[in-house]
Design a protein around this motif. Structure first.
Motif, PDB file in Angstrom:
ATOM      1  N   CYS A 151      -0.592   7.031  35.695  1.00 38.61           N
ATOM      2  CA  CYS A 151       1.039   6.691  35.507  1.00 38.61           C
ATOM      3  C   CYS A 151       0.866   5.556  34.149  1.00 38.61           C
TER       4      CYS A 151
ATOM      5  N   ARG B 213       2.249   6.566  29.529  1.00 37.40           N
ATOM      6  CA  ARG B 213       3.089   6.005  28.640  1.00 37.40           C
ATOM      7  C   ARG B 213       2.731   5.454  27.417  1.00 37.40           C
TER       8      ARG B 213
ATOM      9  N   PRO C 239       6.844  12.076  35.616  1.00 40.39           N
ATOM     10  CA  PRO C 239       8.327  11.546  35.744  1.00 40.39           C
ATOM     11  C   PRO C 239       8.219  10.018  35.847  1.00 40.39           C
ATOM     12  N   ILE C 240       7.201   9.636  36.395  1.00 39.59           N
ATOM     13  CA  ILE C 240       7.196   7.989  36.833  1.00 39.59           C
ATOM     14  C   ILE C 240       6.997   7.500  35.457  1.00 39.59           C
TER      15      ILE C 240
ATOM     16  N   GLN D 143       8.248   8.099  32.647  1.00 38.31           N
ATOM     17  CA  GLN D 143       9.654   8.134  32.020  1.00 38.31           C
ATOM     18  C   GLN D 143      10.543   7.448  32.578  1.00 38.31           C
ATOM     19  N   LEU D 144      10.270   6.604  33.721  1.00 42.82           N
ATOM     20  CA  LEU D 144      11.235   5.906  34.298  1.00 42.82           C
ATOM     21  C   LEU D 144      11.326   4.426  33.326  1.00 42.82           C
ATOM     22  N   ALA D 145      12.437   3.677  33.497  1.00 44.06           N
ATOM     23  CA  ALA D 145      12.694   2.650  32.971  1.00 44.06           C
ATOM     24  C   ALA D 145      11.594   1.705  33.194  1.00 44.06           C
TER      25      ALA D 145
ATOM     26  N   SER E  28      10.591  -1.164  33.923  1.00 51.12           N
ATOM     27  CA  SER E  28      10.586  -2.144  35.071  1.00 51.12           C
ATOM     28  C   SER E  28      10.061  -1.210  36.257  1.00 51.12           C
ATOM     29  N   HIS E  29      10.663  -0.066  36.276  1.00 53.98           N
ATOM     30  CA  HIS E  29      10.605   0.923  37.498  1.00 53.98           C
ATOM     31  C   HIS E  29       8.941   1.388  37.560  1.00 53.98           C
ATOM     32  N   TRP E  30       8.684   1.714  36.022  1.00 54.96           N
ATOM     33  CA  TRP E  30       7.393   2.331  35.923  1.00 54.96           C
ATOM     34  C   TRP E  30       6.242   1.348  36.200  1.00 54.96           C
TER      35      TRP E  30
ATOM     36  N   ILE F  90       6.110   0.744  40.203  1.00 59.91           N
ATOM     37  CA  ILE F  90       5.445   1.728  40.888  1.00 59.91           C
ATOM     38  C   ILE F  90       3.862   1.955  40.509  1.00 59.91           C
ATOM     39  N   SER F  91       3.648   2.119  39.082  1.00 63.37           N
ATOM     40  CA  SER F  91       2.203   2.040  38.907  1.00 63.37           C
ATOM     41  C   SER F  91       1.489   1.019  39.520  1.00 63.37           C
TER      42      SER F  91
END
Length: 167
Positions: free
Chosen positions: A37, A41, A89-90, A92-94, A96-98, A101-102
């Motif tokens: 994840c 990016r 999909p993770i 591609q998140l914003a 802070s969310h990426w 989660i990661s």
């Protein structure tokens, strides 16, 4: 380069407790998924193509696994590609969310690892050999296959090096 048996046997020396192996069944996939994840990016332009860091690391890992064992390498390739697809999909998140989660999955995975090594009474294998970070996912796959009654010869060869498992 060490053989598959040597790599798994050496890694197995640090993983004889069944509770430790059990925590690794969850911890290592979480860590691998988190790293994929995070790396997904990073974009790397290659001429007309753009790959991401996860694709590069997955490719290099699969090549290494294939050099150790074609059949296990192919299984790892399928698993790592599936994790890469799930990570897209993770990634591609914003931001802070990426990141939350990661990093959260990464930390959770390592907490499970260290709980397992508490039961084992030994430090993680990578402390003595950094290659343990790459062998860990392969070890988990091999242990699962051993539990399913597959790869008996390999299981015997690994046990010859690492010794029997403990409750």
């Amino acid at each position: 380069m060490k053989t598959l048996q040597q790599q798994l046997g050496k890694y197995g020396l640090y993983h004889r407790s069944k509770r430790n192996v059990l925590t690794h069944f969850f911890g290592i996939p979480l860590i691998v998924f988190a790293v994929i994840c995070l790396l997904a990016r990073i974009h790397i332009p290659l001429g007309e193509f753009v790959i991401n860091g996860a694709q590069l690391v997955v490719f290099a890992s699969v090549v290494y696994y294939l050099m150790l064992s074609v059949s296990l390498g192919l299984m790892m390739a399928v698993l790592l590609v599936l994790l890469s697809i799930a990570a897209a999909p993770i990634a591609q998140l914003a931001f802070s969310h990426w990141l939350l989660i990661s990093v959260g999955l990464f930390v959770l995975g390592w907490v499970l690892q260290f709980i397992g090594h508490y039961y084992e009474g030994k430090k993680p294998a990578f402390v003595d050999d950094i290659v343990g970070l790459v062998i860990g996912p392969l070890f988990v796959l091999a242990e699962l296959l051993f539990m399913l009654g597959l790869y008996k010869k390999l299981e015997h060869e690994v046990t010859e090096i690492a010794g029997p498992t403990k409750p």
